[in-house]
Write an enzyme that holds these catalytic residues in place. Structure first.
Site, mmCIF file in Angstrom:
data_model
loop_
_atom_site.group_PDB
_atom_site.id
_atom_site.type_symbol
_atom_site.label_atom_id
_atom_site.label_comp_id
_atom_site.label_asym_id
_atom_site.label_seq_id
_atom_site.Cartn_x
_atom_site.Cartn_y
_atom_site.Cartn_z
ATOM 1 N N GLY A 141 93.035 -31.903 94.114
ATOM 2 C CA GLY A 141 91.675 -31.740 93.607
ATOM 3 C C GLY A 141 90.824 -32.990 93.742
ATOM 4 O O GLY A 141 89.759 -33.085 93.144
ATOM 5 N N GLU A 177 99.764 -29.963 87.187
ATOM 6 C CA GLU A 177 98.959 -29.771 85.972
ATOM 7 C C GLU A 177 99.831 -29.328 84.797
ATOM 8 O O GLU A 177 99.544 -29.665 83.648
ATOM 9 C CB GLU A 177 97.811 -28.788 86.263
ATOM 10 N N GLU A 231 103.431 -32.002 96.480
ATOM 11 C CA GLU A 231 102.026 -32.172 96.113
ATOM 12 C C GLU A 231 101.838 -33.542 95.474
ATOM 13 O O GLU A 231 102.057 -33.700 94.255
ATOM 14 C CB GLU A 231 101.621 -31.096 95.112
ATOM 15 N N ASN A 270 96.514 -21.147 95.006
ATOM 16 C CA ASN A 270 96.601 -21.328 93.557
ATOM 17 C C ASN A 270 95.185 -21.279 92.982
ATOM 18 O O ASN A 270 94.421 -22.233 93.129
ATOM 19 C CB ASN A 270 97.263 -22.688 93.258
ATOM 20 N N TRP A 271 94.859 -20.160 92.356
ATOM 21 C CA TRP A 271 93.489 -19.986 91.853
ATOM 22 C C TRP A 271 93.243 -20.730 90.535
ATOM 23 O O TRP A 271 92.123 -20.751 90.036
ATOM 24 C CB TRP A 271 93.184 -18.493 91.654
ATOM 25 N N LYS A 272 94.292 -21.273 89.950
ATOM 26 C CA LYS A 272 94.171 -21.975 88.664
ATOM 27 C C LYS A 272 93.423 -21.086 87.649
ATOM 28 O O LYS A 272 93.627 -19.877 87.641
ATOM 29 C CB LYS A 272 93.504 -23.337 88.854
ATOM 30 N N SER A 299 94.382 -31.127 98.400
ATOM 31 C CA SER A 299 93.120 -31.197 99.134
ATOM 32 C C SER A 299 93.232 -30.685 100.575
ATOM 33 O O SER A 299 92.632 -31.249 101.494
ATOM 34 C CB SER A 299 92.552 -32.623 99.092
ATOM 35 N N HIS A 317 104.087 -27.176 88.548
ATOM 36 C CA HIS A 317 102.837 -27.687 89.132
ATOM 37 C C HIS A 317 102.427 -28.962 88.392
ATOM 38 O O HIS A 317 102.664 -29.092 87.185
ATOM 39 C CB HIS A 317 101.734 -26.630 89.025
HETATM 40 C C1 PEP Z 1 96.950 -27.232 93.827
HETATM 41 O O1 PEP Z 1 96.363 -26.720 92.889
HETATM 42 O O2 PEP Z 1 98.171 -27.069 93.915
HETATM 43 C C2 PEP Z 1 96.191 -28.006 94.804
HETATM 44 C C3 PEP Z 1 96.832 -28.534 95.817
HETATM 45 O O3 PEP Z 1 94.838 -28.120 94.591
HETATM 46 P P1 PEP Z 1 93.732 -28.665 95.675
HETATM 47 O O4 PEP Z 1 93.995 -27.902 96.949
HETATM 48 O O5 PEP Z 1 92.435 -28.310 95.046
HETATM 49 O O6 PEP Z 1 93.960 -30.121 95.832
#
Ligand code: PEP
Length: 247
Positions: free
Chosen positions: A173, A99, A167, A10-12, A210, A97
Site C-alpha cells: 500500500g 495487517e 509481501e 485482496n479487497w481488504k 504495490s 497478512h
Molecule cells: C496486500 O494487501 O496484500 C497488498 C499487497 O496490497 P497493495 O497491493 O495495495 O500493496
C-alpha cells in the site's frame, strides 16, 4: 518447473455485496481466462457469498476469505470460522497478512493455528510472510521470514493446499515495490526454507506489495515468482483484468 500462476485480489475492507456484484459484472466482461492461470478474489466476509455465487462453475476463478478464526464455532463475536467461510462459498483463505500481524497484533502462534484450521477445513491456505523496513535494513529479511514460515508450518509438512505470499511490509500500500531481482532473490530463499521444512516443490510462492499493471510483467518474468497478491490495484475491475492478462 512451471507452476500454474495464481493472481490473488485482496479487497481488504472494500466492496459490499452490491458493489461486488457490479465489479464482477464488469470484470467477467473484460477478463480473458487463460489455461494455467487462476484468479482468486478475497472479498470482505459479508461479500464472500455473492462473489462465490457469481463465480460458481467458472473453473479459472475462486473465492476466499481474508482471515479466519482459529476456532470452528462458538461465542466469538465478530469472528469468521473456516466452516462459516466455506459455507458462504470460500475455497481459500489468506493467513498471516501483514495487517493481521502488525495492525491486529496476530502472533506467529495464532498464524499457525489459523493455518491448521484452514488446511484441516479443506481450503487452500495462502500464508503471507514478509519483513518490516527496519528488519530489511538490519539485514534480517531471511531470518524474519524463516521464523514466520517455521512457526506457521510447524507439523503441516507435505500439505498440497498451500501457497506462500512474500509481501515485504514496506511495499504494501506504499507504492514502493521490491524490484523483480530483489523479490526473486527472496523467493529463492523461501523455496530453500520450504524444502528444509518438507513442503512440496509444487507450492506456489507469490509476490505482493504495490503490484500494478505497469510492474506486474517484470515480476512474473523473474525466476521463482508464481503469481501475485494485490490489494489497491485489484479494486478496479479493468485494472485488475489488465494485471491478470500480464506475462
Ligand atoms: C496486500 O494487501 O496484500 C497488498 C499487497 O496490497 P497493495 O497491493 O495495495 O500493496
Amino acid at each position: 518447473m512451471t507452476r500454474p500462476i495464481l493472481f490473488a485480489a485482496n479487497w481488504k475492507m472494500h466492496l459490499h455485496p452490491g458493489e461486488a456484484r457490479t465489479y464482477l459484472d464488469r470484470f467477467l466482461e473484460v477478463d480473458q481466462p487463460r489455461a494455467g492461470r487462476t484468479v482468486a478474489f478475497f472479498p470482505p466476509a459479508v461479500s464472500i457469498d455473492v462473489v462465490a455465487r457469481m463465480l460458481k462453475g467458472r473453473e479459472h476463478y475462486l473465492t476466499g476469505a481474508q482471515d479466519v478464526d482459529t476456532e470452528p464455532k462458538g461465542a466469538f463475536t465478530g469472528a469468521t470460522s473456516v466452516q462459516l467461510a466455506r459455507g458462504a462459498g470460500a475455497a481459500a483463505a489468506l493467513i498471516g497478512h501483514s495487517e493481521r500481524r502488525h495492525v491486529y497484533g496476530e502472533t506467529d502462534e495464532q498464524t499457525h493455528l489459523k493455518l491448521r484450521a484452514v488446511l484441516d477445513g479443506g481450503l487452500l491456505a495462502i500464508l503471507c510472510v514478509g519483513e518490516k523496513l527496519a528488519e530489511r535494513e538490519a539485514g534480517n529479511t531471511m531470518a524474519v521470514i524463516e521464523r514466520q514460515l517455521s512457526a506457521a508450518l510447524r507439523g503441516v509438512e507435505a500439505h498440497a493446499d498451500l501457497a506462500v505470499a512474500y509481501e515485504p511490509v514496506w511495499a504494501i500500500g506504499t507504492g514502493r515495490n521490491a524490484t523483480p531481482a530483489d523479490a526473486s532473490e527472496v523467493h529463492g530463499g523461501i523455496r530453500s526454507i520450504l524444502g528444509r521444512l518438507g513442503i512440496p516443490v509444487e507450492t506456489r510462492v507469490l509476490y505482493g506489495g504495490s503490484v500494478k499493471p505497469d510492474n506486474v510483467a517484470g515480476l512474473l518474468a523473474a525466476p521463482g515468482i508464481d503469481g501475485v497478491l494485490v490489494g489497491g490495484a485489484s479494486l478496479d475491475p479493468d485494472q485488475w483484468a489488465d494485471i491478470c492478462a500480464a506475462g
